[in-house]
Design a protein around this motif. Structure first.
Motif, PDB file in Angstrom:
ATOM      1  N   ARG A 407      -3.920   9.738  -3.989  1.00 31.38           N
ATOM      2  CA  ARG A 407      -3.905   8.265  -3.974  1.00 31.38           C
ATOM      3  C   ARG A 407      -2.828   7.734  -4.926  1.00 31.38           C
ATOM      4  N   THR A 408      -2.702   8.375  -6.101  1.00 30.72           N
ATOM      5  CA  THR A 408      -1.692   7.953  -7.073  1.00 30.72           C
ATOM      6  C   THR A 408      -0.290   8.185  -6.541  1.00 30.72           C
ATOM      7  N   ALA A 409      -0.082   9.359  -5.934  1.00 28.12           N
ATOM      8  CA  ALA A 409       1.241   9.664  -5.377  1.00 28.12           C
ATOM      9  C   ALA A 409       1.601   8.668  -4.285  1.00 28.12           C
ATOM     10  N   GLY A 410       0.626   8.359  -3.420  1.00 27.63           N
ATOM     11  CA  GLY A 410       0.878   7.397  -2.352  1.00 27.63           C
ATOM     12  C   GLY A 410       1.198   6.018  -2.895  1.00 27.63           C
ATOM     13  N   ALA A 411       0.403   5.557  -3.873  1.00 29.63           N
ATOM     14  CA  ALA A 411       0.620   4.229  -4.449  1.00 29.63           C
ATOM     15  C   ALA A 411       1.974   4.146  -5.157  1.00 29.63           C
ATOM     16  N   PHE A 412       2.320   5.199  -5.908  1.00 32.32           N
ATOM     17  CA  PHE A 412       3.587   5.202  -6.643  1.00 32.32           C
ATOM     18  C   PHE A 412       4.774   5.205  -5.682  1.00 32.32           C
ATOM     19  N   ALA A 413       4.671   6.038  -4.641  1.00 28.46           N
ATOM     20  CA  ALA A 413       5.772   6.132  -3.683  1.00 28.46           C
ATOM     21  C   ALA A 413       5.983   4.803  -2.960  1.00 28.46           C
ATOM     22  N   VAL A 414       4.901   4.183  -2.514  1.00 26.21           N
ATOM     23  CA  VAL A 414       5.002   2.920  -1.783  1.00 26.21           C
ATOM     24  C   VAL A 414       5.514   1.805  -2.698  1.00 26.21           C
ATOM     25  N   SER A 415       4.952   1.743  -3.910  1.00 23.09           N
ATOM     26  CA  SER A 415       5.353   0.697  -4.848  1.00 23.09           C
ATOM     27  C   SER A 415       6.829   0.815  -5.203  1.00 23.09           C
ATOM     28  N   SER A 416       7.277   2.045  -5.436  1.00 22.21           N
ATOM     29  CA  SER A 416       8.683   2.261  -5.801  1.00 22.21           C
ATOM     30  C   SER A 416       9.607   1.903  -4.643  1.00 22.21           C
ATOM     31  N   ALA A 417       9.215   2.331  -3.441  1.00 29.01           N
ATOM     32  CA  ALA A 417      10.040   2.046  -2.265  1.00 29.01           C
ATOM     33  C   ALA A 417      10.100   0.552  -1.986  1.00 29.01           C
ATOM     34  N   TYR A 418       8.995  -0.142  -2.185  1.00 29.89           N
ATOM     35  CA  TYR A 418       8.955  -1.591  -1.948  1.00 29.89           C
ATOM     36  C   TYR A 418       9.812  -2.330  -2.977  1.00 29.89           C
ATOM     37  N   THR A 419       9.683  -1.911  -4.245  1.00 36.34           N
ATOM     38  CA  THR A 419      10.468  -2.545  -5.307  1.00 36.34           C
ATOM     39  C   THR A 419      11.961  -2.334  -5.087  1.00 36.34           C
TER      40      THR A 419
END
Length: 468
Positions: A407-419
């Motif tokens: 869940r952390t990896a998914g959230a970090f990846a999505v957040s970074s890509a969105y930013t």
């Protein structure tokens, strides 16, 4: 009152008969949360709804830990009942009382102190910060009321009674609805009123359970000698309880991290996520219910030395669970939009046609993505609770670790890509929604493998459990 000895009788029928009252009870339990959400959303608006949803991860982090602990303490109770060890049963009930009270007090203090820092850490939007703090702080102040009910309910379920907790939940659910409306509509307490209604209702059901147990369940009565401190016996309870508690908390930490990533998308997306998650929780109630059933079933039968019945019960529970998962997915797809609409006032002062469309579209993204993976979620509950029921808390704990990582990896990846601008708001939000199913898969695969390896070794070597 009647207890149920699950070491005898056909497993399929036992699991169904034990689960049905719990399922009804969980429906009423959801009324607490649903009423808070509906009344807050309708009477106080989108930002208040988003605030309540924003605290869901924190709520799960703290109350999930305590629920895991109370459930874990009761595993020993179920084993003693299955083994027909009356003295051990009384001592286990007394130990439940001691450990639940101590943990409840400690967690109340810690959670109240850390409420504001966690809200800041999870990027809570300024427009919903005060709402979020007011709601969750009152919930945390009432932790002992929640522990009181959960502790009583877990002990009753350990001895096979899934009906008594249901009766008091029904009463407290209606009380919660009435108090919600009175505190918010007529007393002007806002989100604090919704939280206060939940705490009072839980406390009423908990005290009612205590009175009823004392009057109707002589098998659960304890005397002063049962409270004699036994460090080894306490550690046996704590070992399972802490493992189960940390398993919930590790999962919840991932949810908190995910909430922090979600908060970057603003209050409208938070409100949509909140409403869709409430729908998911409603249609997947059976997952947790069958999980608790198999934990107590496995505990009683393992205590009685009937390993073959444990394996048979798990196989039957998987069949039942997958059937419920398919039904849940159909409901989410067919009626998701209508159910989401229950939580939000389309004609509210903060609402425009654009915001309304965004809310509905975003909620459907969540439901459509998650519902496809419901069978995996349901099976996850079976493997996790079966291992907990036989006293092996390590692998369920590791399942929580795998969930956290995914869940952390998914959230970090999505957040970074969105930013960084690689994802649009829609695809970024979809990525956040997909992090949940990704975590379910990451936990189910290793837990399933662990379950079959452990059961194989137990069948060949009865000392394996002590070695593990």
């Amino acid at each position: 009152m009647k207890t149920i000895d699950m070491t005898k009788g056909e497993p399929f029928k036992l699991i169904i008969s034990y689960s049905v009252p719990m399922l009804i009870g969980q429906l009423f339990q959801q009324l607490y949360s649903l009423c808070d959400t509906v009344i807050v959303g309708k009477l106080l608006g989108k930002n208040a709804l988003a605030a309540v949803g924003n605290t869901g991860a924190m709520n799960f982090l703290v109350l999930g830990f305590l629920y895991g602990m109370t459930s874990g303490f009761a595993v020993i109770t179920a084993q003693k009942f299955g083994a027909h060890d009356k003295e051990g049963l009384s001592r286990s009930v007394a130990m439940n009382i001691i450990l639940n009270l101590a943990s409840g007090i400690i967690i109340t203090v810690i959670s109240c102190v850390l409420t504001k820092p966690i809200l800041l850490l999870t990027n809570t939007p300024q427009e919903i910060f005060s709402y979020s703090f007011d709601y969750i702080f009152v919930i945390f102040l009432g932790i002992l009321a929640t522990v009181l009910y959960n502790g009583c309910a877990c002990v009753l379920r350990a001895v096979g009674d899934s009906k008594t907790p249901l009766y008091f939940l029904i009463i407290s659910s209606f009380l919660n609805i009435a108090l919600d409306y009175v505190f918010i509509k007529y007393c002007g307490l806002g989100v604090k009123g919704a939280a206060l209604a939940t705490v009072i209702s839980q406390g009423v059901s908990g005290f009612a359970c205590i009175i009823w147990i004392g009057a109707k369940f002589p098998v659960l009565k304890v005397s002063a000698k049962d409270f004699k401190w036994d460090r080894r016996f306490a550690m046996k309870h704590l070992s399972i309880g802490m493992n189960m508690g940390f398993q919930f908390s590790i999962t919840a930490v991932g949810v908190v991290i995910l909430q922090g990533a979600l908060n970057r998308f603003g209050s409208t997306k938070i409100a949509a996520y909140t409403a869709a998650q409430k729908v998911e929780q409603l249609v997947t109630l059976a997952a947790g219910v069958i999980g608790v059933t198999i934990a107590n079933y496995a505990g009683q039968n393992f205590g009685a030395g009937k390993l073959k019945r444990v394996k048979e019960g798990v196989s039957k529970a998987i069949i039942i669970s997958v059937s419920f998962a398919v039904l849940a997915a159909v409901l989410a797809w067919a009626f998701g939009e209508q159910m989401v609409s229950i939580f939000i006032d389309k004609n509210g002062s903060e609402m425009t046609s654009e915001i309304w469309k965004d809310l509905i579209d975003s909620s459907q993204i969540y439901l459509h993505l998650c519902s496809v993976f419901f069978p995996i979620l349901f099976v996850l509950f079976i493997y996790r609770n079966a291992l907990q029921g036989i006293g092996l808390g390590f692998w369920p704990l590791m399942g929580g670790v795998f969930e956290l990582i995914a869940r952390t990896a998914g959230a970090f990846a999505v957040s970074s890509a969105y930013t960084a601008g690689y994802l649009t708001e829609v695809t970024g939000f979809a990525g956040i929604c997909a992090s949940g199913p990704f975590a379910w898969i990451a936990a189910t695969i290793p837990l399933g493998i662990a379950y079959y390896i452990i059961m194989s070794k137990l069948s060949k070597n009865t000392t394996f459990l002590q070695e593990a």
